[in-house]
Every structure is written in structure tokens, then in C-alpha cells.
Design an enzyme around this catalytic site. Structure first.
Site, PDB file in Angstrom:
ATOM      1  N   SER A  69      14.619  -2.898 -35.426  1.00  0.00           N
ATOM      2  CA  SER A  69      14.942  -1.732 -34.609  1.00  0.00           C
ATOM      3  C   SER A  69      13.892  -0.621 -34.703  1.00  0.00           C
ATOM      4  O   SER A  69      13.599  -0.095 -35.786  1.00  0.00           O
ATOM      5  CB  SER A  69      16.296  -1.177 -35.050  1.00  0.00           C
ATOM      6  N   ASN A  70      13.351  -0.242 -33.551  1.00  0.00           N
ATOM      7  CA  ASN A  70      12.427   0.894 -33.501  1.00  0.00           C
ATOM      8  C   ASN A  70      13.158   2.188 -33.818  1.00  0.00           C
ATOM      9  O   ASN A  70      12.583   3.133 -34.352  1.00  0.00           O
ATOM     10  CB  ASN A  70      11.808   1.020 -32.103  1.00  0.00           C
TER      11      ASN A  70
END
Ligand SMILES: *Cc1c(COP(=O)(O)O)cnc(C)c1O
Length: 293
Positions: A69-70
């Protein structure tokens, strides 16, 4: 209040024989350059969320995401930068990768969570941090009205009015923010879903809109689904990077850019049109996709 460095990013022109042949002027807003780890739209989405946490005396950011996840790495880095502690609930079995390594380096506590429990995020928050009056819930992907408010601010940085704007969507928060920022400007917004079945994004985007703004939601460029890719997509990405010197990745910006090029080839845009693509960042995730290239 939090003293933020000013968030802003440049707009660059992209040159390509194809654009010349079609008479188009194409630009890219380099939100990937805002910060290495608090990347692109994630920084914009977190801005007012962090202000809200601080104003309410919460110094512990708790959020959610997949192992690549960014948003989770952005939250970890933002927490470290602005003096919060942070916890990330990570969907699935315990794994290690570059994204999670960087989360840990920034001091984030990681809690790996089976897919079943992960579905109910408020319950997870309550179970682990219900007694912690300093804990602050941030939804997966930073999806929120406060997030959209931060994204709306990028519009003031646009040096021109464009005929078309392209933006990738996961939760639709960024797209909604841009629409709110543009208000009634005569720009056609193209929202490219990174997920399969992206029609549901319409309700989410509309939920954040402050007016009746029109946009086009493109749902046919998901390449098999969220974080899925194909040889066609990775070949396109490689050639785009080689020709422009601008890194894009397969989860969001590669799909958005592919959609744009596809529509150029189909003569969707009138000659003399100006088009702005939003580079929403997310390049750390590229490191987890080496084997696809
Ligand atoms: C998270 C992310 C998006 C999706 O943004 P939403 O506001 O959730 O639609 C788009 N591009 C990149 C690179 C991202 O990391």
C-alpha cells in the site's frame, strides 16, 4: 496546527511524435515529485487528516492497507515527519517486502490481519485501540472528505486551463477533489479505474462532490483487476519510461496513461486540444513488481 512545507509540484510537457501527429499538447502534473515516500496524492489526502488528528489531540495514526500500500507507507513517513506514532493493519499473512521495510524504518508498528477480520476496519480499530484516546482512525487509501479537500488544492497550481484531465482512481477521493477544485471550468475529467468493476466508484466520487460536476469514468482499463498487469501493459510502461524519462507503475499511473494513449490513437480528442495527466506517484510499489518486467 501543523507547519507543512508547501505542497506543490511542477507541470511538464510530454513530447511524443504521436501527439504531434494528432495536434495535441500533452502535459503531466508531477505529484510524484512531492515527496519520495509520502507520494503524490497520498500527501494531499493526508494533509487535512493530520490537521484534524492534531487538533483533536490524537498523536497515534492508525490505518489500513495491503502489503504494497502506497497509503500505508505514506502514513508511516508522514507520522515520522510530523511527530505522530503510527500503526498499520496489513491485510493478509505476515510477509516482508520493500514497502513494509520502509514502513518499519519510519517507526510504524505493523499488525498483520487475516482477510476476514480485515473487512471490518472500525471493529479492528476498536478491538486494538478502543482504549487509546490518542489513536486516530484513517481509512484505507486515505479515503475521506478531508482527503478530497487536500486534493482540490492541486487545481490552484495548474498553470493553464486544460481541455481534458486524466486521473487514476482507487477510492475516487483524488478525482473528487480535482472536480471540486475545478468547479465549473469547462474541462472534461477522465477518471480511470484501477479496479475491475470500477462502476461502483461513481457513488463514492459523487459522495465527495460539492456540486453537480460532470466527469467520465473509464472502467475498461483495469487489465484484469486491482494490481493485476499484462505483458501489454508492462510493455507500454517500459516504452513510456524510455521515451519520456518519467517513471510510471502498473497499479495506477500505468493504467491511466495507457487509457490516455489508447484514446489518442482512437482520435477521441479534437486537434489543438490540451490534455493534463495527473501523476499521482506510487513508485515505491514498482519495486514489488520487478518480476513483471
Ligand atoms: C492511491 C493511489 C491512487 C488512487 O487514489 P484515490 O484517491 O484512492 O482514487 C492513484 N494513483 C496512485 C499512484 C496511488 O498511489
Amino acid at each position: 496546527m501543523i507547519e507543512f512545507d508547501e505542497i506543490s509540484s511542477p507541470v511538464e510537457q510530454i513530447h511524443d511524435d504521436l501527439f504531434d501527429a494528432k495536434g495535441l499538447k500533452v502535459f503531466i502534473k508531477r505529484d510524484d515529485m512531492i515527496h519520495t515516500f509520502i507520494s503524490g496524492n497520498k500527501w494531499r489526502k493526508l494533509k487535512y487528516v493530520l490537521c484534524d488528528a492534531r487538533q483533536n489531540g490524537r498523536n497515534h495514526l492508525v490505518t489500513f492497507g495491503g502489503a504494497f500500500s502506497n497509503h500505508v507507507i505514506a502514513t508511516a513517513a508522514a507520522a515520522a515527519k510530523f511527530g505522530f506514532t503510527s500503526t498499520g493493519f496489513v491485510r493478509g499473512e505476515e510477509v516482508t517486502n520493500d514497502t513494509l521495510f520502509l514502513c518499519r524504518l519510519h517507526g510504524m508498528q505493523l499488525i498483520f490481519t487475516d482477510r476476514e477480520s480485515y473487512r471490518d476496519k472500525p471493529a479492528l480499530f476498536e478491538k486494538h485501540f478502543g482504549g487509546d484516546s490518542k489513536a486516530y482512525f484513517i481509512d484505507e487509501g486515505g479515503a475521506s472528505a478531508l482527503g478530497a479537500r487536500g486534493c482540490a488544492e492541486m487545481v490552484a497550481e495548474f498553470p493553464n486551463v486544460y481541455d481534458h484531465i486524466f486521473c487514476a482512481a482507487g477510492t475516487g477521493t483524488t478525482a473528487a477533489g480535482i472536480l471540486n477544485g475545478l468547479k465549473d471550468l469547462p474541462t472534461q475529467i477522465h477518471v480511470v479505474s484501477a479496479l475491475k468493476g470500477g462502476e461502483f466508484l461513481k457513488d463514492d466520487i459523487d459522495g465527495y462532490l460539492e456540486g453537480k460536476y460532470r466527469y467520465e469514468l473509464h472502467t475498461d482499463y483495469h487489465f484484469g483487476g486491482y494490481a493485476k498487469t499484462t505483458l501489454e501493459l508492462t510493455d507500454f510502461i517500459k516504452s513510456f519510461i524510455e521515451r519520456t524519462g518519467i517513471l510510471i507503475e502498473p497499479v495506477y499511473t500505468g493504467k491511466m496513461m495507457y487509457a490516455f494513449y489508447d484514446m489518442v490513437k482512437r482520435d477521441t480528442f479534437a486537434p489543438e486540444s490540451s490534455i493534463l495527466a495527473i501523476h499521482t506517484g506510487g513508485l515505491i510499489g514498482l519495486l514489488g513488481m520487478r518480476d513483471k518486467f
